[in-house]
Design an enzyme around this catalytic site. Structure first.
Site, PDB file in Angstrom:
ATOM      1  N   ASN A 125       0.830  -1.192   0.000  1.00 22.67           N
ATOM      2  CA  ASN A 125       0.000   0.000   0.000  1.00 22.67           C
ATOM      3  C   ASN A 125       0.873   1.253   0.000  1.00 22.67           C
ATOM      4  OD1 ASN A 125       0.963   0.296   2.631  1.00 22.67           O
ATOM      5  ND2 ASN A 125      -0.931  -0.422   3.593  1.00 22.67           N
ATOM      6  N   ASP A 175      -9.655  -9.361   0.060  1.00 18.84           N
ATOM      7  CA  ASP A 175      -8.898  -8.454   0.912  1.00 18.84           C
ATOM      8  C   ASP A 175      -8.892  -7.037   0.345  1.00 18.84           C
ATOM      9  OD1 ASP A 175      -6.802  -8.054   3.152  1.00 18.84           O
ATOM     10  OD2 ASP A 175      -5.765  -7.326   1.369  1.00 18.84           O
TER      11      ASP A 175
END
Length: 321
Positions: A7, A196
């Site tokens: 991320n 997810d």
């Protein structure tokens, strides 16, 4: 681990780690199920037990994934997978994940046919007895989960902040050849990574901070997903504690090229996320505001799971006399 695995804060996506875990489990279980002469098969993922993300993995670290078969029933294989991260500059290693997965062997000639599993040799009699108890428990829970998974996440216009409708999200994905095994069915790891991703979007919408996967409750795979299906992955917030968020994720498959089959529920799970500051410290999360009776019921069920898991963790942490 590369930048496209992580991320914006540099933490590797939980879905990326789940995909690696599933690939390791699929390899060892398929190898075991074909270890004796007989009909050839491929191991298909049926369930992933609760998985805790013990420590974050970062860009530049090397992931070591190891898998071991811990139990076999007549038609299923239990696999334990451990994930270690290594900082190749310092040589430091740490355990990031431990997961238990269940696979079933499907015939290559007829993928709807479940074959028998070659038995494993246990070093202690207790190992087989403990494994049988785990098998019966997960089998019962899978059936109960499938029975209660009939509802669908519906969009709401102009939802208020901190409500379930405000953060709920969906992703629509056309299953292509790169998502599938050689026999035209979606890899379990591909499905988990998409789940997810949606859960992460729900969590980020709710708290508007950097978020990371803390744990995944049992993921149940109710039915196979074929190549060419359109799958809808839907996520909704079910419960918040002071510093964690529980998100329910549902996967529905629509076989658009097969008019004989209707849309069906393919998988379901609960993901837990935590909110982090720019320094990586845990932050309080906005409290969820359930509005409908169903949302209030799901909130209380989520609270029950949270309290139960918290008690288990505290029990493990207490020193033994």
């Amino acid at each position: 681990m590369r930048p496209d695995d992580a991320n914006v804060a540099g933490n590797v996506h939980g879905g990326t780690i789940l995909k690696m875990i599933e690939e390791a489990g699929a390899i060892i279980s398929t190898r075991h199920c074909n270890s004796q002469n007989g009909e050839r098969c491929v191991a298909a993922l049926a369930r992933v037990e609760r998985t805790d993300f013990l420590s974050p993995m970062c860009i530049g670290e090397v992931a070591h994934v190891s898998a071991e078969i811990t139990y076999t029933s007549k038609h299923s294989v239990e696999v334990q997978v451990n994930v270690m991260s290594e900082n190749i500059l310092t040589g430091t290693k740490k355990l990031t994940n431990k997961a238990t997965l269940w696979y079933v062997p499907l015939s290559l000639k007829n993928v709807d046919k479940v074959l028998e599993v070659p038995p494993v040799v246990y070093s202690r009699q207790e190992q087989e007895e403990e494994g049988r108890k785990r098998y019966e428990a997960q089998k019962l829970e899978r059936m109960e989960t499938k029975w209660r998974n009939g509802d669908i996440v519906q969009p709401v216009l102009n939802p208020e902040p901190n409500t379930v409708s405000y953060s709920q999200s969906s992703l629509i994905h056309l299953v292509g050849p790169s998502d599938c095994t050689l026999h035209g069915f979606v890899h379990g790891g591909v499905t988990m990574k998409l789940m997810d991703e949606v859960a992460g979007i729900v969590a980020a919408r709710h708290c508007k901070t950097n978020i990371v996967t803390a744990s995944v409750d049992a993921i149940n795979f109710h039915d196979k997903i074929r190549k060419g299906c359109v799958i809808t992955i839907s996520g909704r917030m079910t419960f918040t504690s002071n510093k964690s968020m529980e998100i329910e994720v549902l996967v529905d498959a629509d076989p658009v090229v097969d008019n004989s089959q209707k849309r069906y529920r393919a998988a379901s799970a609960f993901f837990t996320y935590v909110s982090l500051s720019q320094e990586g410290k845990s932050l309080p999360v906005p409290q969820l505001v359930p509005e409908t009776e169903d949302e209030k019921k799901r909130f209380e069920e989520g609270k029950g799971r949270y309290v139960q898991m918290k008690a288990k963790r505290q029990g493990r942490a207490e020193p033994q006399p």
